[in-house]
Design a protein around this motif. Sequence first.
Motif, PDB file in Angstrom:
ATOM      1  N   SER A 190      39.935  46.049  27.263  1.00 14.37           N
ATOM      2  CA  SER A 190      39.508  46.026  28.668  1.00 14.37           C
ATOM      3  C   SER A 190      38.982  44.666  29.110  1.00 14.37           C
ATOM      4  O   SER A 190      38.805  44.434  30.313  1.00 14.37           O
ATOM      5  CB  SER A 190      38.438  47.093  28.906  1.00 14.37           C
ATOM      6  OG  SER A 190      37.318  46.864  28.067  1.00 14.37           O
TER       7      SER A 190
ATOM      8  N   LYS B  73      52.543  44.431  25.624  1.00 12.94           N
ATOM      9  CA  LYS B  73      51.676  45.024  26.644  1.00 12.94           C
ATOM     10  C   LYS B  73      52.134  46.440  26.983  1.00 12.94           C
ATOM     11  O   LYS B  73      53.277  46.821  26.723  1.00 12.94           O
ATOM     12  CB  LYS B  73      51.710  44.196  27.940  1.00 12.94           C
ATOM     13  CG  LYS B  73      51.246  42.757  27.804  1.00 12.94           C
ATOM     14  CD  LYS B  73      49.758  42.651  27.556  1.00 12.94           C
ATOM     15  CE  LYS B  73      49.344  41.200  27.384  1.00 12.94           C
ATOM     16  NZ  LYS B  73      47.918  41.076  27.014  1.00 12.94           N
TER      17      LYS B  73
ATOM     18  N   HIS C 181      53.191  49.042  33.545  1.00 16.14           N
ATOM     19  CA  HIS C 181      52.915  49.818  34.762  1.00 16.14           C
ATOM     20  C   HIS C 181      53.839  49.313  35.851  1.00 16.14           C
ATOM     21  O   HIS C 181      53.756  48.155  36.277  1.00 16.14           O
ATOM     22  CB  HIS C 181      51.463  49.681  35.207  1.00 16.14           C
ATOM     23  CG  HIS C 181      51.178  50.422  36.486  1.00 16.14           C
ATOM     24  ND1 HIS C 181      51.113  51.803  36.544  1.00 16.14           N
ATOM     25  CD2 HIS C 181      50.984  49.986  37.748  1.00 16.14           C
ATOM     26  CE1 HIS C 181      50.869  52.172  37.786  1.00 16.14           C
ATOM     27  NE2 HIS C 181      50.795  51.097  38.545  1.00 16.14           N
TER      28      HIS C 181
ATOM     29  N   ILE D   4      49.691  45.588  30.983  1.00 15.34           N
ATOM     30  CA  ILE D   4      48.309  46.008  30.760  1.00 15.34           C
ATOM     31  C   ILE D   4      47.905  45.815  29.304  1.00 15.34           C
ATOM     32  O   ILE D   4      48.642  46.198  28.388  1.00 15.34           O
ATOM     33  CB  ILE D   4      48.126  47.492  31.135  1.00 15.34           C
ATOM     34  CG1 ILE D   4      48.732  47.776  32.526  1.00 15.34           C
ATOM     35  CG2 ILE D   4      46.670  47.882  31.074  1.00 15.34           C
ATOM     36  CD1 ILE D   4      48.057  47.083  33.664  1.00 15.34           C
TER      37      ILE D   4
ATOM     38  N   PRO E 165      44.885  42.998  34.047  1.00 17.59           N
ATOM     39  CA  PRO E 165      46.349  43.187  34.091  1.00 17.59           C
ATOM     40  C   PRO E 165      47.047  41.880  34.469  1.00 17.59           C
ATOM     41  O   PRO E 165      46.503  41.050  35.198  1.00 17.59           O
ATOM     42  CB  PRO E 165      46.530  44.258  35.176  1.00 17.59           C
ATOM     43  CG  PRO E 165      45.219  44.966  35.234  1.00 17.59           C
ATOM     44  CD  PRO E 165      44.179  43.936  34.935  1.00 17.59           C
TER      45      PRO E 165
ATOM     46  N   SER F 106      53.087  45.380  36.331  1.00 14.30           N
ATOM     47  CA  SER F 106      51.838  44.954  35.708  1.00 14.30           C
ATOM     48  C   SER F 106      51.930  45.176  34.206  1.00 14.30           C
ATOM     49  O   SER F 106      52.387  46.237  33.754  1.00 14.30           O
ATOM     50  CB  SER F 106      50.649  45.734  36.280  1.00 14.30           C
ATOM     51  OG  SER F 106      50.411  45.380  37.617  1.00 14.30           O
TER      52      SER F 106
END
Length: 257
Positions: free
Chosen positions: A202, A184, A187, A198, A206, A196
């Motif tokens: 989309s 991933k 963040h 991500i 998250p 998080s």
Amino acid sequence: MKTDLPLEIKRFKQIREENNFTQSEFAEILNIKNSTSDIERGKTKLSGQVIMMLLKVLEVNPLWLYGESFQKKLDVHHINSMPKIISMDETNSRENMLLVNQKAAAGYPQNIGDAEWYHQLPAFEMPIPQFRNATYRGFQVEGDSMEPNLHPEDWVLGKSVESLQQALNHKVYVFVLQDSVLVKKLHKHPNSHKISLISTNSYYPPYEVEASEIQEIWEVTSKLTFSINENSENSMLKKLEQSMEDLKTQLNTLKPN
């Protein structure tokens, strides 16, 4: 109002002022009702719960608070995310790169410190300068959450990262958690012990985890893919089909009536 306040009360107020908190804001952070004014006036003693929250949230050293240490902060959230086991070549002079496929990844978190378990993983030396002077490991990608950058069954090659503090926002890492292995983007949230994870696809939201859940971090530096020509071939095929249709149309217009 007391003028001979204990040192721990003076330093308690000092911490609040250094962080530019109001008494109400400081109380909310420390789970104290209303405000910290009673503590700062010496009317209420510092409880063990408040001292624990000072350590947990602001990393304030309790010994410093009471004048027993010169060290104000304790890095209680520093988690060593270096690999627990490494593989060496036959001469014991160079590290091998271990490859963790999707099936092995399912058992990786539970066997992270079991040297015998790692013997089942393929190990090889990568004779490329970019893969020297660090520990690297390969992980197979599962699922489509990182598309279009990474496809299912691709392999990512990651360099070990010492701690979460050294990892950078918006970069892609392999995170070995207590129950899973995830590829991933990172963040980090300011003033929080949560991060998080991500996905680049989309469709996937998250994924938030506690920093304490992290066992290892591997910075993705390169990938091995077996679908490199897939999109280009499809694109070429579509262009070829369209060209054929255009040619048919042109020929039809040239036919005599």
